[in-house]
Write a protein that holds these residues in place. Structure first.
Motif, PDB file in Angstrom:
ATOM      1  N   VAL A   1      -6.053  18.198  15.162  1.00 19.22           N
ATOM      2  CA  VAL A   1      -5.325  18.659  13.973  1.00 19.22           C
ATOM      3  C   VAL A   1      -3.881  18.179  14.030  1.00 19.22           C
ATOM      4  O   VAL A   1      -3.319  17.736  13.016  1.00 19.22           O
ATOM      5  N   GLU A   2      -3.247  18.236  15.213  1.00 18.68           N
ATOM      6  CA  GLU A   2      -1.873  17.740  15.363  1.00 18.68           C
ATOM      7  C   GLU A   2      -1.792  16.258  15.034  1.00 18.68           C
ATOM      8  O   GLU A   2      -0.849  15.799  14.383  1.00 18.68           O
ATOM      9  N   VAL A   3      -2.783  15.497  15.488  1.00 20.76           N
ATOM     10  CA  VAL A   3      -2.812  14.056  15.228  1.00 20.76           C
ATOM     11  C   VAL A   3      -2.942  13.801  13.730  1.00 20.76           C
ATOM     12  O   VAL A   3      -2.277  12.929  13.173  1.00 20.76           O
ATOM     13  N   ARG A   4      -3.785  14.572  13.078  1.00 19.96           N
ATOM     14  CA  ARG A   4      -3.953  14.426  11.627  1.00 19.96           C
ATOM     15  C   ARG A   4      -2.630  14.683  10.910  1.00 19.96           C
ATOM     16  O   ARG A   4      -2.241  13.959   9.994  1.00 19.96           O
ATOM     17  N   ARG A   5      -1.916  15.714  11.338  1.00 21.93           N
ATOM     18  CA  ARG A   5      -0.614  16.014  10.730  1.00 21.93           C
ATOM     19  C   ARG A   5       0.387  14.894  10.985  1.00 21.93           C
ATOM     20  O   ARG A   5       1.174  14.543  10.105  1.00 21.93           O
ATOM     21  N   GLN A   6       0.367  14.341  12.196  1.00 24.90           N
ATOM     22  CA  GLN A   6       1.278  13.236  12.520  1.00 24.90           C
ATOM     23  C   GLN A   6       0.971  12.033  11.637  1.00 24.90           C
ATOM     24  O   GLN A   6       1.882  11.387  11.117  1.00 24.90           O
ATOM     25  N   HIS A   7      -0.303  11.738  11.456  1.00 22.47           N
ATOM     26  CA  HIS A   7      -0.681  10.599  10.625  1.00 22.47           C
ATOM     27  C   HIS A   7      -0.299  10.844   9.166  1.00 22.47           C
ATOM     28  O   HIS A   7       0.233   9.945   8.490  1.00 22.47           O
ATOM     29  N   ASP A   8      -0.540  12.049   8.671  1.00 22.68           N
ATOM     30  CA  ASP A   8      -0.155  12.378   7.297  1.00 22.68           C
ATOM     31  C   ASP A   8       1.358  12.283   7.101  1.00 22.68           C
ATOM     32  O   ASP A   8       1.824  11.830   6.059  1.00 22.68           O
ATOM     33  N   LEU A   9       2.123  12.712   8.103  1.00 20.81           N
ATOM     34  CA  LEU A   9       3.580  12.609   8.027  1.00 20.81           C
ATOM     35  C   LEU A   9       4.019  11.148   7.972  1.00 20.81           C
ATOM     36  O   LEU A   9       4.897  10.778   7.183  1.00 20.81           O
ATOM     37  N   ALA A  10       3.400  10.299   8.784  1.00 15.11           N
ATOM     38  CA  ALA A  10       3.742   8.872   8.772  1.00 15.11           C
ATOM     39  C   ALA A  10       3.464   8.268   7.402  1.00 15.11           C
ATOM     40  O   ALA A  10       4.283   7.504   6.872  1.00 15.11           O
ATOM     41  N   LEU A  11       2.335   8.621   6.809  1.00 23.52           N
ATOM     42  CA  LEU A  11       2.017   8.102   5.477  1.00 23.52           C
ATOM     43  C   LEU A  11       2.966   8.642   4.416  1.00 23.52           C
ATOM     44  O   LEU A  11       3.349   7.916   3.492  1.00 23.52           O
ATOM     45  N   ALA A  12       3.369   9.899   4.543  1.00 25.45           N
ATOM     46  CA  ALA A  12       4.314  10.475   3.589  1.00 25.45           C
ATOM     47  C   ALA A  12       5.677   9.784   3.676  1.00 25.45           C
ATOM     48  O   ALA A  12       6.313   9.512   2.649  1.00 25.45           O
ATOM     49  N   ILE A  13       6.122   9.498   4.894  1.00 29.59           N
ATOM     50  CA  ILE A  13       7.388   8.782   5.079  1.00 29.59           C
ATOM     51  C   ILE A  13       7.302   7.392   4.458  1.00 29.59           C
ATOM     52  O   ILE A  13       8.197   6.943   3.751  1.00 29.59           O
ATOM     53  N   TYR A  14       6.199   6.721   4.708  1.00 26.83           N
ATOM     54  CA  TYR A  14       5.994   5.381   4.172  1.00 26.83           C
ATOM     55  C   TYR A  14       5.978   5.418   2.644  1.00 26.83           C
ATOM     56  O   TYR A  14       6.640   4.620   1.974  1.00 26.83           O
ATOM     57  N   ARG A  15       5.231   6.375   2.084  1.00 25.55           N
ATOM     58  CA  ARG A  15       5.124   6.510   0.637  1.00 25.55           C
ATOM     59  C   ARG A  15       6.493   6.808   0.003  1.00 25.55           C
ATOM     60  O   ARG A  15       6.863   6.219  -1.014  1.00 25.55           O
ATOM     61  N   SER A  16       7.241   7.723   0.611  1.00 26.09           N
ATOM     62  CA  SER A  16       8.568   8.063   0.086  1.00 26.09           C
ATOM     63  C   SER A  16       9.518   6.871   0.146  1.00 26.09           C
ATOM     64  O   SER A  16      10.297   6.636  -0.781  1.00 26.09           O
ATOM     65  N   SER A  17       9.447   6.127   1.225  1.00 24.38           N
ATOM     66  CA  SER A  17      10.303   4.944   1.365  1.00 24.38           C
ATOM     67  C   SER A  17       9.979   3.908   0.304  1.00 24.38           C
ATOM     68  O   SER A  17      10.878   3.285  -0.270  1.00 24.38           O
ATOM     69  N   LEU A  18       8.702   3.720   0.040  1.00 22.05           N
ATOM     70  CA  LEU A  18       8.322   2.774  -1.009  1.00 22.05           C
ATOM     71  C   LEU A  18       8.773   3.248  -2.378  1.00 22.05           C
ATOM     72  O   LEU A  18       9.187   2.438  -3.217  1.00 22.05           O
ATOM     73  N   THR A  19       8.726   4.548  -2.617  1.00 20.72           N
ATOM     74  CA  THR A  19       9.207   5.091  -3.885  1.00 20.72           C
ATOM     75  C   THR A  19      10.701   4.831  -4.051  1.00 20.72           C
ATOM     76  O   THR A  19      11.157   4.444  -5.134  1.00 20.72           O
ATOM     77  N   VAL A  20      11.466   5.027  -2.984  1.00 22.40           N
ATOM     78  CA  VAL A  20      12.903   4.754  -3.028  1.00 22.40           C
ATOM     79  C   VAL A  20      13.154   3.275  -3.289  1.00 22.40           C
ATOM     80  O   VAL A  20      14.021   2.915  -4.106  1.00 22.40           O
ATOM     81  N   LEU A  21      12.409   2.407  -2.628  1.00 28.40           N
ATOM     82  CA  LEU A  21      12.583   0.964  -2.842  1.00 28.40           C
ATOM     83  C   LEU A  21      12.226   0.567  -4.271  1.00 28.40           C
ATOM     84  O   LEU A  21      12.933  -0.234  -4.896  1.00 28.40           O
ATOM     85  N   ARG A  22      11.136   1.131  -4.795  1.00 25.85           N
ATOM     86  CA  ARG A  22      10.767   0.818  -6.170  1.00 25.85           C
ATOM     87  C   ARG A  22      11.846   1.285  -7.150  1.00 25.85           C
ATOM     88  O   ARG A  22      12.141   0.591  -8.125  1.00 25.85           O
ATOM     89  N   SER A  23      12.404   2.466  -6.888  1.00 23.35           N
ATOM     90  CA  SER A  23      13.470   2.962  -7.769  1.00 23.35           C
ATOM     91  C   SER A  23      14.697   2.066  -7.668  1.00 23.35           C
ATOM     92  O   SER A  23      15.377   1.821  -8.671  1.00 23.35           O
ATOM     93  N   ALA A  24      14.977   1.568  -6.485  1.00 20.63           N
ATOM     94  CA  ALA A  24      16.152   0.724  -6.284  1.00 20.63           C
ATOM     95  C   ALA A  24      16.038  -0.606  -7.037  1.00 20.63           C
ATOM     96  O   ALA A  24      17.043  -1.135  -7.513  1.00 20.63           O
ATOM     97  N   ILE A  25      14.826  -1.111  -7.149  1.00 24.82           N
ATOM     98  CA  ILE A  25      14.665  -2.395  -7.869  1.00 24.82           C
ATOM     99  C   ILE A  25      14.308  -2.192  -9.331  1.00 24.82           C
ATOM    100  O   ILE A  25      14.051  -3.140 -10.057  1.00 24.82           O
ATOM    101  N   GLY A  26      14.264  -0.908  -9.754  1.00 23.03           N
ATOM    102  CA  GLY A  26      14.057  -0.613 -11.161  1.00 23.03           C
ATOM    103  C   GLY A  26      12.603  -0.541 -11.590  1.00 23.03           C
ATOM    104  O   GLY A  26      12.300  -0.665 -12.770  1.00 23.03           O
ATOM    105  N   ARG A  27      11.686  -0.349 -10.651  1.00 24.08           N
ATOM    106  CA  ARG A  27      10.270  -0.256 -11.005  1.00 24.08           C
ATOM    107  C   ARG A  27       9.692   1.114 -10.683  1.00 24.08           C
ATOM    108  O   ARG A  27       8.503   1.275 -10.552  1.00 24.08           O
ATOM    109  N   GLY A  28      10.529   2.097 -10.458  1.00 29.26           N
ATOM    110  CA  GLY A  28      10.048   3.411 -10.066  1.00 29.26           C
ATOM    111  C   GLY A  28       9.992   4.313 -11.207  1.00 29.26           C
ATOM    112  O   GLY A  28       9.484   5.270 -11.461  1.00 29.26           O
TER     113      GLY A  28
END
Length: 128
Positions: free
Chosen positions: A101-128
């Motif tokens: 369960v801890e591993v699942r949470r760690q993996h979900d957190l990594a994906l959430a960080i990745y997803r949020s970072s991509l959202t910020v990048l998309r907003s920065a280039i005007g596609r968010g």
């Protein structure tokens, strides 16, 4: 360009670490009935990431491959194995399920960080 962003590298390393931890947990569960098997574990991601970031590898000549892109760790026997069965097996299925369960949470957190970072990048280039 974007593969050099530290946050994306960290998220990728965290997801890789979660996959490696899941493999170790799976091995422990698979060997729960093996006589004399000692449960294994990986160091925590924060310990590995800090140690890798503190002393990155560096290329000293053109043929060297740059380091620090992935975090590598080897599973070692658990330092505090707890109770062992009469046949010497030190795997507790309950502990391994909690670790899964801890591993699942760690993996979900990594994906959430990745997803949020991509959202910020998309907003920065005007596609968010």
């Amino acid at each position: 360009m974007f593969e050099k962003l530290e946050i994306l590298q960290m998220a990728s390393a965290m997801a890789s670490h979660a996959a490696a931890r899941q493999a170790v947990v799976s091995q422990n569960i698979a060997n729960a009935d093996t006589p004399g098997y000692a449960a294994r574990e990986l160091p925590k991601f924060s310990e590995l990431y800090r140690s890798e970031a503190a002393a990155p590898l560096r290329a000293t000549r053109a043929g060297h491959v740059g380091g620090g892109e992935t975090i590598r760790a080897t599973a070692s026997p658990r330092t505090d194995p707890g109770a062992t069965s009469p046949d010497g097996n030190a795997v507790s299925l309950e502990e391994e399920m909690v670790k899964a369960v801890e591993v699942r949470r760690q993996h979900d957190l990594a994906l959430a960080i990745y997803r949020s970072s991509l959202t910020v990048l998309r907003s920065a280039i005007g596609r968010g």
